[in-house]
Design a protein around this motif. Structure first.
Motif, PDB file in Angstrom:
ATOM      1  N   ASN A  39      -1.396 -15.882  39.759  1.00 23.71           N
ATOM      2  CA  ASN A  39      -2.300 -15.329  38.746  1.00 23.71           C
ATOM      3  C   ASN A  39      -3.316 -16.411  38.380  1.00 23.71           C
ATOM      4  O   ASN A  39      -2.938 -17.544  38.070  1.00 23.71           O
ATOM      5  N   PRO A  40      -4.606 -16.104  38.404  1.00 25.39           N
ATOM      6  CA  PRO A  40      -5.624 -17.131  38.158  1.00 25.39           C
ATOM      7  C   PRO A  40      -5.599 -17.743  36.754  1.00 25.39           C
ATOM      8  O   PRO A  40      -6.180 -18.805  36.556  1.00 25.39           O
ATOM      9  N   ILE A  41      -4.901 -17.145  35.814  1.00 26.88           N
ATOM     10  CA  ILE A  41      -4.809 -17.784  34.483  1.00 26.88           C
ATOM     11  C   ILE A  41      -4.037 -19.089  34.548  1.00 26.88           C
ATOM     12  O   ILE A  41      -4.108 -19.908  33.635  1.00 26.88           O
ATOM     13  N   HIS A  42      -3.327 -19.305  35.660  1.00 21.76           N
ATOM     14  CA  HIS A  42      -2.523 -20.515  35.821  1.00 21.76           C
ATOM     15  C   HIS A  42      -3.224 -21.611  36.626  1.00 21.76           C
ATOM     16  O   HIS A  42      -2.655 -22.688  36.803  1.00 21.76           O
ATOM     17  N   TRP A  43      -4.447 -21.334  37.114  1.00 18.71           N
ATOM     18  CA  TRP A  43      -5.129 -22.371  37.896  1.00 18.71           C
ATOM     19  C   TRP A  43      -6.650 -22.333  37.788  1.00 18.71           C
ATOM     20  O   TRP A  43      -7.308 -23.317  38.094  1.00 18.71           O
ATOM     21  N   ASN A  44      -7.227 -21.223  37.329  1.00 17.68           N
ATOM     22  CA  ASN A  44      -8.677 -21.077  37.297  1.00 17.68           C
ATOM     23  C   ASN A  44      -9.172 -21.088  35.843  1.00 17.68           C
ATOM     24  O   ASN A  44      -9.025 -20.099  35.119  1.00 17.68           O
ATOM     25  N   GLU A  45      -9.740 -22.201  35.442  1.00 18.78           N
ATOM     26  CA  GLU A  45     -10.175 -22.383  34.054  1.00 18.78           C
ATOM     27  C   GLU A  45     -11.195 -21.333  33.626  1.00 18.78           C
ATOM     28  O   GLU A  45     -11.095 -20.764  32.536  1.00 18.78           O
ATOM     29  N   ALA A  46     -12.179 -21.048  34.470  1.00 13.71           N
ATOM     30  CA  ALA A  46     -13.206 -20.059  34.118  1.00 13.71           C
ATOM     31  C   ALA A  46     -12.576 -18.686  33.903  1.00 13.71           C
ATOM     32  O   ALA A  46     -12.902 -17.987  32.933  1.00 13.71           O
ATOM     33  N   PHE A  47     -11.671 -18.293  34.779  1.00  5.48           N
ATOM     34  CA  PHE A  47     -11.022 -16.994  34.637  1.00  5.48           C
ATOM     35  C   PHE A  47     -10.167 -16.952  33.370  1.00  5.48           C
ATOM     36  O   PHE A  47     -10.197 -15.960  32.626  1.00  5.48           O
ATOM     37  N   ALA A  48      -9.391 -18.015  33.132  1.00  5.95           N
ATOM     38  CA  ALA A  48      -8.529 -18.055  31.940  1.00  5.95           C
ATOM     39  C   ALA A  48      -9.362 -17.874  30.670  1.00  5.95           C
ATOM     40  O   ALA A  48      -9.007 -17.090  29.782  1.00  5.95           O
ATOM     41  N   LYS A  49     -10.492 -18.569  30.603  1.00  6.55           N
ATOM     42  CA  LYS A  49     -11.360 -18.451  29.425  1.00  6.55           C
ATOM     43  C   LYS A  49     -12.009 -17.070  29.342  1.00  6.55           C
ATOM     44  O   LYS A  49     -12.184 -16.525  28.255  1.00  6.55           O
ATOM     45  N   GLU A  50     -12.338 -16.509  30.486  1.00  4.74           N
ATOM     46  CA  GLU A  50     -12.953 -15.184  30.532  1.00  4.74           C
ATOM     47  C   GLU A  50     -12.034 -14.111  29.940  1.00  4.74           C
ATOM     48  O   GLU A  50     -12.500 -13.156  29.336  1.00  4.74           O
ATOM     49  N   VAL A  51     -10.727 -14.281  30.116  1.00  2.00           N
ATOM     50  CA  VAL A  51      -9.775 -13.297  29.582  1.00  2.00           C
ATOM     51  C   VAL A  51      -9.269 -13.669  28.187  1.00  2.00           C
ATOM     52  O   VAL A  51      -8.335 -13.059  27.679  1.00  2.00           O
ATOM     53  N   GLY A  52      -9.907 -14.673  27.563  1.00  3.94           N
ATOM     54  CA  GLY A  52      -9.608 -14.988  26.174  1.00  3.94           C
ATOM     55  C   GLY A  52      -8.621 -16.113  25.924  1.00  3.94           C
ATOM     56  O   GLY A  52      -8.245 -16.366  24.779  1.00  3.94           O
ATOM     57  N   THR A  89       6.230 -17.287  22.610  1.00  9.12           N
ATOM     58  CA  THR A  89       5.488 -17.210  21.354  1.00  9.12           C
ATOM     59  C   THR A  89       4.061 -17.741  21.461  1.00  9.12           C
ATOM     60  O   THR A  89       3.168 -17.222  20.824  1.00  9.12           O
ATOM     61  N   LYS A  90       3.851 -18.783  22.247  1.00  7.95           N
ATOM     62  CA  LYS A  90       2.528 -19.366  22.487  1.00  7.95           C
ATOM     63  C   LYS A  90       2.512 -19.894  23.911  1.00  7.95           C
ATOM     64  O   LYS A  90       3.521 -20.353  24.430  1.00  7.95           O
ATOM     65  N   PRO A  91       1.352 -19.855  24.539  1.00  3.74           N
ATOM     66  CA  PRO A  91       1.287 -20.426  25.893  1.00  3.74           C
ATOM     67  C   PRO A  91       1.204 -21.955  25.853  1.00  3.74           C
ATOM     68  O   PRO A  91       0.765 -22.532  24.856  1.00  3.74           O
ATOM     69  N   VAL A  92       1.635 -22.576  26.934  1.00  5.43           N
ATOM     70  CA  VAL A  92       1.459 -24.008  27.117  1.00  5.43           C
ATOM     71  C   VAL A  92       0.103 -24.191  27.784  1.00  5.43           C
ATOM     72  O   VAL A  92      -0.074 -23.850  28.955  1.00  5.43           O
ATOM     73  N   VAL A  93      -0.853 -24.704  27.030  1.00  4.06           N
ATOM     74  CA  VAL A  93      -2.211 -24.914  27.529  1.00  4.06           C
ATOM     75  C   VAL A  93      -2.230 -26.230  28.297  1.00  4.06           C
ATOM     76  O   VAL A  93      -1.791 -27.269  27.785  1.00  4.06           O
ATOM     77  N   VAL A  94      -2.752 -26.180  29.535  1.00  3.72           N
ATOM     78  CA  VAL A  94      -2.740 -27.358  30.409  1.00  3.72           C
ATOM     79  C   VAL A  94      -4.180 -27.746  30.735  1.00  3.72           C
ATOM     80  O   VAL A  94      -4.817 -27.141  31.596  1.00  3.72           O
ATOM     81  N   PRO A  95      -4.696 -28.772  30.042  1.00  3.78           N
ATOM     82  CA  PRO A  95      -6.073 -29.202  30.326  1.00  3.78           C
ATOM     83  C   PRO A  95      -6.188 -29.856  31.702  1.00  3.78           C
ATOM     84  O   PRO A  95      -5.197 -30.327  32.262  1.00  3.78           O
ATOM     85  N   ASN A  96      -7.404 -29.866  32.215  1.00  2.00           N
ATOM     86  CA  ASN A  96      -7.662 -30.441  33.529  1.00  2.00           C
ATOM     87  C   ASN A  96      -8.022 -31.919  33.368  1.00  2.00           C
ATOM     88  O   ASN A  96      -9.171 -32.319  33.479  1.00  2.00           O
ATOM     89  N   ASP A  97      -7.012 -32.724  33.095  1.00  2.00           N
ATOM     90  CA  ASP A  97      -7.202 -34.168  32.971  1.00  2.00           C
ATOM     91  C   ASP A  97      -5.968 -34.877  33.525  1.00  2.00           C
ATOM     92  O   ASP A  97      -5.046 -34.223  34.010  1.00  2.00           O
ATOM     93  N   ALA A  98      -5.962 -36.165  33.455  1.00  2.20           N
ATOM     94  CA  ALA A  98      -4.851 -36.935  34.021  1.00  2.20           C
ATOM     95  C   ALA A  98      -3.557 -36.750  33.245  1.00  2.20           C
ATOM     96  O   ALA A  98      -2.470 -36.952  33.787  1.00  2.20           O
TER      97      ALA A  98
END
Length: 142
Positions: A39-52, A89-98
């Motif tokens: 599912n792109p919400i787990h790897w595609n930042e643009a898609f994840a943001k597009e779906v809120g 209850t909440k997702p684990v948000v994973v930023p694209n950094d080290a």
């Protein structure tokens, strides 16, 4: 194999060793490959943001599995976990950094049950937010 923890040596309130699990985008790609969940919400930042979503998020089942490791590390026998349930209850948000994100997990024995079983309640947080609710396991002890 039976859990090496003896039922008679465990009391209600016994705390299991807490753990912190790092999660990076690479971790998510590896999990996607192993689970087949692309599912792109787990790897595609643009898609994840597009779906809120605020950013890419970790797979719920990945988060659940990492939390369970606190119990399986304690028992040294994954088969000792005879029941396990959580609410997301909440997702684990994973930023694209080290650094990525972390999942902090603590657990304690909440009740002694019959047949040498105990109920273990878990608390899992990420970025100061509770990510799993009603996280409970029934564990068969020796």
């Amino acid at each position: 194999m039976t859990a090496i923890i003896n039922y008679d040596d465990v009391e209600v309130g016994t705390e299991l060793p807490a753990r912190t699990f790092p999660v990076t985008r690479a971790t998510l790609v590896q999990y996607a490959g192993a689970s087949g969940d692309f599912n792109p919400i787990h790897w595609n930042e643009a898609f994840a943001k597009e779906v809120g979503l605020p950013d890419v998020i970790a797979h719920g089942m990945f988060t659940m599995a990492e939390a369970a490791r606190v119990i399986t590390d304690w028992t040294v026998d994954p088969a000792a976990v005879v029941e396990y349930s959580v609410r997301f209850t909440k997702p684990v948000v994973v930023p694209n950094d080290a650094t990525g994100a972390t999942i902090e997990v603590s657990a304690k024995v909440a009740a002694k049950l019959d047949e040498r079983r105990v109920r273990v309640d878990l608390t899992a947080t990420s970025a100061g937010q509770k990510v799993l609710g009603m996280a409970r396991a029934v564990v068969q002890l020796g």
